[in-house]
Every structure is written in structure tokens, then in C-alpha cells.
Design an enzyme around this catalytic site. Structure first.
Site, mmCIF file in Angstrom:
data_model
loop_
_atom_site.group_PDB
_atom_site.id
_atom_site.type_symbol
_atom_site.label_atom_id
_atom_site.label_comp_id
_atom_site.label_asym_id
_atom_site.label_seq_id
_atom_site.Cartn_x
_atom_site.Cartn_y
_atom_site.Cartn_z
ATOM 1 N N ASP A 67 13.404 121.052 36.175
ATOM 2 C CA ASP A 67 14.222 119.871 35.875
ATOM 3 C C ASP A 67 15.521 119.840 36.663
ATOM 4 O O ASP A 67 15.887 120.818 37.319
ATOM 5 C CB ASP A 67 14.490 119.781 34.360
ATOM 6 C CG ASP A 67 14.943 121.111 33.749
ATOM 7 O OD1 ASP A 67 15.319 122.016 34.502
ATOM 8 O OD2 ASP A 67 14.913 121.232 32.512
ATOM 9 N N ASN A 136 16.616 122.419 19.967
ATOM 10 C CA ASN A 136 15.828 121.383 19.291
ATOM 11 C C ASN A 136 14.342 121.466 19.656
ATOM 12 O O ASN A 136 13.569 120.568 19.342
ATOM 13 C CB ASN A 136 16.382 119.984 19.625
ATOM 14 C CG ASN A 136 16.270 119.641 21.105
ATOM 15 O OD1 ASN A 136 15.686 120.392 21.887
ATOM 16 N ND2 ASN A 136 16.834 118.505 21.498
ATOM 17 N N HIS A 138 13.123 121.623 22.815
ATOM 18 C CA HIS A 138 12.715 121.030 24.095
ATOM 19 C C HIS A 138 12.276 122.108 25.081
ATOM 20 O O HIS A 138 12.720 123.251 25.013
ATOM 21 C CB HIS A 138 13.797 120.102 24.683
ATOM 22 C CG HIS A 138 14.982 120.749 25.321
ATOM 23 N ND1 HIS A 138 16.243 120.178 25.287
ATOM 24 C CD2 HIS A 138 15.140 121.882 26.040
ATOM 25 C CE1 HIS A 138 17.091 120.930 25.949
ATOM 26 N NE2 HIS A 138 16.452 121.985 26.421
ATOM 27 N N GLU A 143 12.446 116.199 25.517
ATOM 28 C CA GLU A 143 13.127 116.180 24.228
ATOM 29 C C GLU A 143 12.155 115.778 23.110
ATOM 30 O O GLU A 143 11.174 115.060 23.357
ATOM 31 C CB GLU A 143 14.267 115.149 24.269
ATOM 32 C CG GLU A 143 15.353 115.438 25.309
ATOM 33 C CD GLU A 143 16.378 116.484 24.856
ATOM 34 O OE1 GLU A 143 15.986 117.474 24.206
ATOM 35 O OE2 GLU A 143 17.566 116.311 25.176
HETATM 36 C C1 GLP Z 1 18.445 123.503 29.483
HETATM 37 C C2 GLP Z 1 17.215 123.425 30.386
HETATM 38 C C3 GLP Z 1 16.022 123.998 29.703
HETATM 39 C C4 GLP Z 1 16.368 125.360 29.140
HETATM 40 C C5 GLP Z 1 17.456 125.232 28.134
HETATM 41 C C6 GLP Z 1 17.798 126.519 27.440
HETATM 42 O O1 GLP Z 1 18.458 122.509 28.533
HETATM 43 N N1 GLP Z 1 16.887 122.100 30.802
HETATM 44 O O2 GLP Z 1 14.954 124.088 30.622
HETATM 45 O O3 GLP Z 1 15.239 125.912 28.559
HETATM 46 O O4 GLP Z 1 18.571 124.754 28.834
HETATM 47 O O5 GLP Z 1 18.853 127.157 28.029
HETATM 48 P P1 GLP Z 1 19.456 128.543 27.564
HETATM 49 O O6 GLP Z 1 18.487 129.572 28.006
HETATM 50 O O7 GLP Z 1 20.767 128.622 28.291
HETATM 51 O O8 GLP Z 1 19.648 128.467 26.128
#
Ligand code: GLP
Length: 242
Positions: A67, A136, A138, A143
Site C-alpha cells: 500500500d 481494527n 485491517h 478497512e
Molecule cells: C499501516 C499499514 C498496514 C500495517 C499497519 C500496522 O496501517 N497500512 O499495512 O499492517 O500499519 O502497523 P504497525 O505494525 O506499525 O502496527
């Protein structure tokens, strides 16, 4: 699903890195699906270290990231392209032309999404997809919603996601409102999925994803339908898993 819990951050990161390194040792041309966020950081650190020691080469590998924020140019310090360059690509022997991250600043985002899916189709399937999870539920930036999209698409970020990611930006209002993300169909096409989760703030999302019903309201729960998922958790993230 194969769920492993680690007491020690170092073992967590090394186990994730070993999964990628052994794939590259047996299949140097492997296609890797990569994720951003704090959970995969240690894994990238270990891979950089293993590369320095001559234990793993990425020279023939190809990567696709999940992403990117809409509106941020690739060289913006908070873009996911910058994150990947900074935390992994500049430490390993991969040509940047073999690393793919969606362009969040493309003039025609719909065309960018279709082009990304075409590239995935041509160069894929992804052999190993790294994933994090949002609090949440995702995955990528898919989402929770009444329905989910299969291919790469533009998504509106939910308030809780913008809030969670605000820590990386100077001001909360600087967090983009939209992102380009690989869709659920694209993610589930990977031959193997490695979900990495750290921290108690994710414990409920992990429980819902692994033990709750399969529902679009928890996009990570769709991983239950995939035949080859490895889940690496630290103790905090595993709090509700028995
Ligand atoms: C962002 C990314 C996700 C990732 C999430 C969790 O939202 N788009 O792909 O999984 O962060 O991040 P973290 O590992 O910092 O909690």
C-alpha cells in the site's frame, strides 16, 4: 494456521527473517510481498544484517508492497516508498527497479491500480506475503466494511487508522485521508502469508482475526480461508490467544 508466540523480540524478528532468507536460498527469483509499519521493522533489520554477513541475496528477487498513501510523492519522508528504501532496500542488493510500491501521487489513480494488478499478474504470484494488522483488523489498508474489494484500489482511511498513524506525521491533520492498497483477492493469492504482530494494542484484532468469524468487518479474518498462513506474535499481541 501455524501460530507462534515469542517472548523475545529478537527471536520474533529472526524467525520472520529466516522464513524469507530460506525462501530466497531455495528460490533466488522469489516474489516477495512486503509491508510497512512497526511490526516488520525488526525483520527488515535482521534481513539487512544477514545480507551483510553474506547469508542472503536479493539480487534476483522482486518485491511488491501492499500500500501507499494517496497524495504523498515517493520521496516524501512519510511515504511507504521512503519507509521501504530507508529500512530495507538501501541495505540489501536489490535493484530499485525490481521493487514495486504503488504510486500514491499518480495523476490517474484508477490507472495506477490496474497497472499494479497487471504487474502482479505478470510477475506473480507472490511467493511470500508479509502482513501487519491494524488495531481494527485491517490488512494492507483494507478497512473493515460491509464489503471488500478484490483488486488494488483507492480506499478512504477510517478515523482510527488516521489516528494510529498520526504518530509519524508532524500534525494529525497531515495524515492523508486516502490510500492505494492491494485488495483482499490480491493478498490471498500469495502462496504463503506471514502475519507479524507486535503489541498488546493489537491483541483483540489478533483474536478476532484468528478465532472470530470470517467477516468483512475484520478483513484479517479472511486469512482463515488461506491454506498457508504463519502468524508470529509477541506476548502482548498473543494476550487473548489460547
Ligand atoms: C499501516 C499499514 C498496514 C500495517 C499497519 C500496522 O496501517 N497500512 O499495512 O499492517 O500499519 O502497523 P504497525 O505494525 O506499525 O502496527
Amino acid at each position: 494456521m501455524n501460530v507462534l508466540t515469542f517472548r523475545n523480540e529478537d527471536d520474533f524478528a529472526q524467525t520472520g527473517a529466516n522464513l524469507i532468507a530460506s525462501l530466497l536460498q531455495s528460490s533466488p527469483k522469489a516474489v516477495l510481498g512486503l509491508a510497512t509499519g512497526s511490526s516488520p521493522l525488526g525483520v527488515y533489520g535482521k534481513l539487512a544484517e544477514m545480507h551483510r554477513k553474506g547469508m542472503v541475496s536479493f539480487a534476483k528477487a522482486t518485491t511488491f508492497n501492499l500500500d501507499e498513501y494517496v497524495g504523498l510523492p515517493a520521496d516524501h519522508p512519510q511515504s511507504y516508498r521512503s519507509f521501504m528504501n530507508e529500512h530495507l532496500f538501501r541495505h540489501i542488493d536489490i535493484g530499485l527497479s525490481r521493487t514495486h510500491v504503488p504510486r500514491g501521487d499518480a495523476a490517474d489513480l484508477a490507472a495506477e491500480c490496474s497497472a499494479y494488478d497487471r504487474m502482479l499478474e505478470e510477475e506473480g504470484p507472490v511467493d511470500l506475503q508479509l502482513l501487519g494488522i491494524g488495531s481494527n483488523g485491517h490488512i494492507g489498508f483494507n478497512e473493515p466494511d460491509a464489503s471488500l474489494t478484490s483488486g488494488t484500489h483507492v480506499v478512504k482511511l477510517l478515523p482510527e487508522t488516521r489516528e494510529a498513524n498520526a504518530r509519524f506525521f508532524e500534525r494529525p491533520e497531515d495524515v492523508p485521508h486516502q490510500a492505494v492498497t492491494m485488495g483482499i483477492g490480491g493478498i490471498l493469492k500469495a502462496r504463503q502469508i506471514v502475519l507479524l504482530v507486535r503489541g498488546e494494542a493489537k491483541a483483540e484484532a489478533v483474536k478476532n482475526a484468528l478465532q472470530g468469524p470470517i467477516t468483512t468487518q475484520c478483513p484479517a479474518s479472511l486469512l482463515q480461508s488461506h491454506p498457508n498462513v504463519v502468524v508470529l506474535l509477541d506476548e502482548g499481541a498473543a494476550k487473548w490467544i489460547r
